[in-house]
Design an enzyme around this catalytic site. Structure first.
Site, short mmCIF file in Angstrom:
data_model
loop_
_atom_site.label_atom_id
_atom_site.label_comp_id
_atom_site.label_asym_id
_atom_site.label_seq_id
_atom_site.Cartn_x
_atom_site.Cartn_y
_atom_site.Cartn_z
N GLN A 203 0.88 -1.18 0.00
CA GLN A 203 0.00 0.00 0.00
C GLN A 203 0.91 1.22 0.00
O GLN A 203 1.37 1.67 1.05
CB GLN A 203 -0.92 -0.04 1.22
CG GLN A 203 -1.78 -1.32 1.28
CD GLN A 203 -2.82 -1.37 0.18
OE1 GLN A 203 -3.63 -0.45 0.03
NE2 GLN A 203 -2.83 -2.43 -0.62
N GLY A 244 -12.09 2.84 3.59
CA GLY A 244 -11.13 1.97 2.90
C GLY A 244 -10.15 2.75 2.03
O GLY A 244 -10.30 3.97 1.83
N HIS A 245 -9.19 2.05 1.49
CA HIS A 245 -8.14 2.72 0.70
C HIS A 245 -8.70 3.29 -0.60
O HIS A 245 -9.58 2.74 -1.21
CB HIS A 245 -6.94 1.80 0.44
CG HIS A 245 -7.22 0.50 -0.22
ND1 HIS A 245 -6.22 -0.37 -0.58
CD2 HIS A 245 -8.37 -0.10 -0.59
CE1 HIS A 245 -6.75 -1.43 -1.13
NE2 HIS A 245 -8.05 -1.29 -1.16
N ASN A 246 -8.13 4.45 -0.94
CA ASN A 246 -8.46 5.12 -2.20
C ASN A 246 -9.88 5.69 -2.27
O ASN A 246 -10.33 6.09 -3.35
CB ASN A 246 -8.22 4.20 -3.40
CG ASN A 246 -6.78 3.77 -3.50
OD1 ASN A 246 -6.42 2.64 -3.19
ND2 ASN A 246 -5.92 4.71 -3.85
N SER A 264 -12.01 2.67 -2.82
CA SER A 264 -12.17 3.34 -4.11
C SER A 264 -13.57 3.89 -4.37
O SER A 264 -13.87 4.29 -5.49
CB SER A 264 -11.78 2.41 -5.27
OG SER A 264 -10.44 1.99 -5.12
#
Lengths: 340, 340, 340
Positions: A203, A244-246, A264
């Site tokens: 990450q 969450g990521h992004n 995302s």
């Protein structure tokens, strides 16, 4: 019920001048604290912003009540008339907020990497760690037990209350406020299956948080896989929110507690997202979308408006019957069509 | 499976006397630990409180089994007969609980404000911060990494296991037990929109927690806006529970993990609230209400009883069909009525 | 977008040899970082693993793209052909991951019980507490602010990023990675009602975590009542997951954020459990079960396959109508049958 001998006090006229309000009644009425309509005494100020509480107005013992023009006649005592009584009340009550007695300076127990940069008038509490390459902006307060990892930037005037973790590559704008237990910049949940075992996907991105954001207790914002997870300015997250990521969250969006947003997803500006909502990844929510609590959002929402799902609780017996009927629904619909 | 050379051991007769139980079989049978029916060996004590586990009784190798009178004849070896076998087992198993080797005294690394008051026989672990005006009651244990802010009160005999945060104006009764990562007294989520930006509403109240409450790991209880957020006595919260500002929870209510309760909700006494339940704000739940897991509570519940919502998971294909039918439900109902 | 002057760089040919890939195009193309298809420049490597992103391939400025053989012809520049492009990309991107500059050694502020055992090449950060009888395996990294209680075992090569708590009797295998705020080994939620008050049931078990597990930020895993709560090897938990006492999770299962699993549930191997799922206690989930996000699992699932529940959000007006119809469903079905 928050008055103390050392509390400041103000007259209705003083408050009216300070916040551009109109006095209705006796301008010399003096208050030294704020309280609810039902809890306030003659030395306290209260407010009425929601018509459902109007019955409490007549019985209130509050010295001053902040309210809208339409309600002024109903005020039993002194009133301050505001366009937006809740906003006026928020500003007034800030006068009575005890300043945190943050000691100032850098506590001797703090462990600060020599390559970190500490701005002017920064307060750093006990048991704080600050890693290599990180910067703390002028006037920021880093409370006890915070851990700031590598290459993080805390903007000017931020407040990390206590036990906040910024893991790596987290950049905060100005005046960001983060409550205890929040974790920003932990690894996103990126996995690939290879030969029957999970392989961790690095990450490499960071987290970017705009000016004036507020992040609740025990909330998590993962760092991006390749690019950053982004909160634009003035985003407000309650406690135990999971980002969450992004993910990208537009400016001025507010999200209530226990909501989870998968990787995302792109959330618009000025959205209001209720508590315990679940939003799946890789979708888009338009600006000015309202999502009610516990909704399950599995598709993009491209128009502003209010969206909901979930069936409210009923008594257990009725619920059991309903679940049974829902299970039969496909059969019932087929039978009905067959009978047409 | 928790025996060790230094474990204490007891005979059936000794346990019967200590806890007012009746011996069935050989009173000299001696045990030095507790285990499940299937896992226990001859030197361990087990219990049967739920008839669904009765088949395991005959095959159990347990030296002693605690059970109800109706099951005594089925016990293969020594039994202890109890009115409430689970309660009796809980009391007996506490005999085998290793005492935490809390060092006692105040660790040299703790940072305690000179205006804080520390009672007799208090144990304070390493890396603890205690802020101005706070009090720690006699016999309490403040584990490593706890942060106690300003004007907090910890009653007598409390235990804050580790890394607990009491932000400000948190008052704990006696014998309150708080697990790691819990955050009490963070700002409630109060916002007002003004000219397109969020304005923070000061949170001037505190948190009041009654005697004998237990608060799970990473659970959050926000402080009130004007008055306190309140837990009455003997409230039990599991992990990752979120309690909004100004909520009141009645005595002896237990709430399972991941449940969220929005601001100003009032929960009755002796309620049992399952996991991942969502309760909206400003409503009322009566005493002795049971809410099953994952229910969405959007209206007040004024009568005791069991309440539920949610549709249990099925295979994905059936679920997709059901969702499609639910979407057609309004049309179907209209067609049916039209066809009457 | 993660390149820096000190980043390493590699040619397509070098990467192909290192990871057994096939070069399509110019093998001397050199990259010094990784990025998304749309964000990458000529000095970066990207990947295509999902056909939905194929339109981005033609427009990508990436120096190298990792992709499957079927997509090689469509690559505008140099490509690396992989059986599993996402796995190959994960391995390549690890080359560009900045090594954490963990200082190594034991920080002078750490408080380690004399009876604890610390292996070779262990790194222990500031403000770490390690309790009596605990062991830290060789090469493990215990980040700042971690609290490790009594009788815990951290295997070789583990990483506890920061502010992780292992309360008591927690045993980690090798290479376990735990993110900030996670709490392992807190008391399970065991209560018995006696004479109108809750009695705490001692939680005498521990937590056992297999090799190569990863545990997300602010996730909780309670210790068992009598036996252990168990994660087999290579289990992957996202953030804010709650695992009740005596749960067993099979090897290679991955669980997304905000999911809660109640006590004594047994989850199989190779399961994929979405976010915010609720699983009730004392049930069984078979191997290779997929559960989609926000599902409510109230019964055992004994066959592999995909399972779901929940109604996706719609506009509020439609939802209100649907809820009303669902409430009438039993009546509607009775009327329909009566009309047959």
């Amino acid at each position: 019920m928050n008055t103390s001998p050392s509390s400041p006090s103000f007259t209705a006229t003083e408050l009216a001048e300070r916040f551009s309000l109109q006095v209705h009644g006796d301008g010399v009425t003096r208050v030294s604290g704020v309280a609810t309509l039902s809890g306030a005494g003659p030395e306290q100020l209260s407010f009425l912003s929601n018509s459902r509480y109007r019955p409490q107005l007549a019985e209130s013992r509050a010295g001053i009540v902040v309210l809208g023009a339409a309600d002024a006649a109903a005020a039993p005592g002194t009133a301050l008339i505001a366009k937006n009584p809740y906003v006026a009340f928020a500003r007034i009550s800030a006068l009575f907020e005890a300043a945190t007695s943050q000691a100032g300076g850098i506590h001797s127990s703090a462990v600060i990497d020599p390559s970190a940069t500490i701005g002017a008038n920064v307060s750093i509490g006990p048991f704080v760690g600050i890693g290599p390459g990180s910067e703390i902006g002028a006037g920021s307060v880093i409370g006890p037990g915070c851990v700031i990892g590598e290459n993080c930037v805390v903007g000017e005037g931020c407040e990390l209350i206590a036990r906040v973790t910024l893991v790596a590559r987290v950049r905060l704008g100005k005046r960001v406020r983060i409550h205890p237990g929040a974790v920003l910049g932990a690894d996103g949940f990126g996995l690939a299956m290879e030969a029957g075992r999970w392989l961790k996907v690095p990450q490499l991105g960071g987290v970017s948080v705009g000016d004036d954001c507020e992040i609740g207790a025990n909330t998590c914002i993962d760092r991006g896989a390749l690019e950053d997870t982004i909160l634009e300015e003035d985003v407000r997250l309650d406690n135990q929110v999971q980002i969450g990521h992004n993910v990208r969250i537009g400016a001025h969006t507010a999200i209530a507690g226990c909501t989870g947003i998968a990787g995302s997803a792109r959330i618009g500006r000025y959205c209001l997202i209720g508590g315990a909502v679940g939003i799946v990844g890789h979708l888009e929510i338009a600006d000015k979308v309202i999502i009610t609590g516990m909704s399950m959002v599995s598709h993009s929402i491209l128009e502003p408006g209010e969206y909901s799902s979930g069936i409210p609780a009923t008594d257990n017996k009725t619920w059991r019957k309903t679940v049974a009927r829902i299970r039969q629904l496909d059969k019932l619909a087929r039978q009905f069509r067959a009978g047409d």
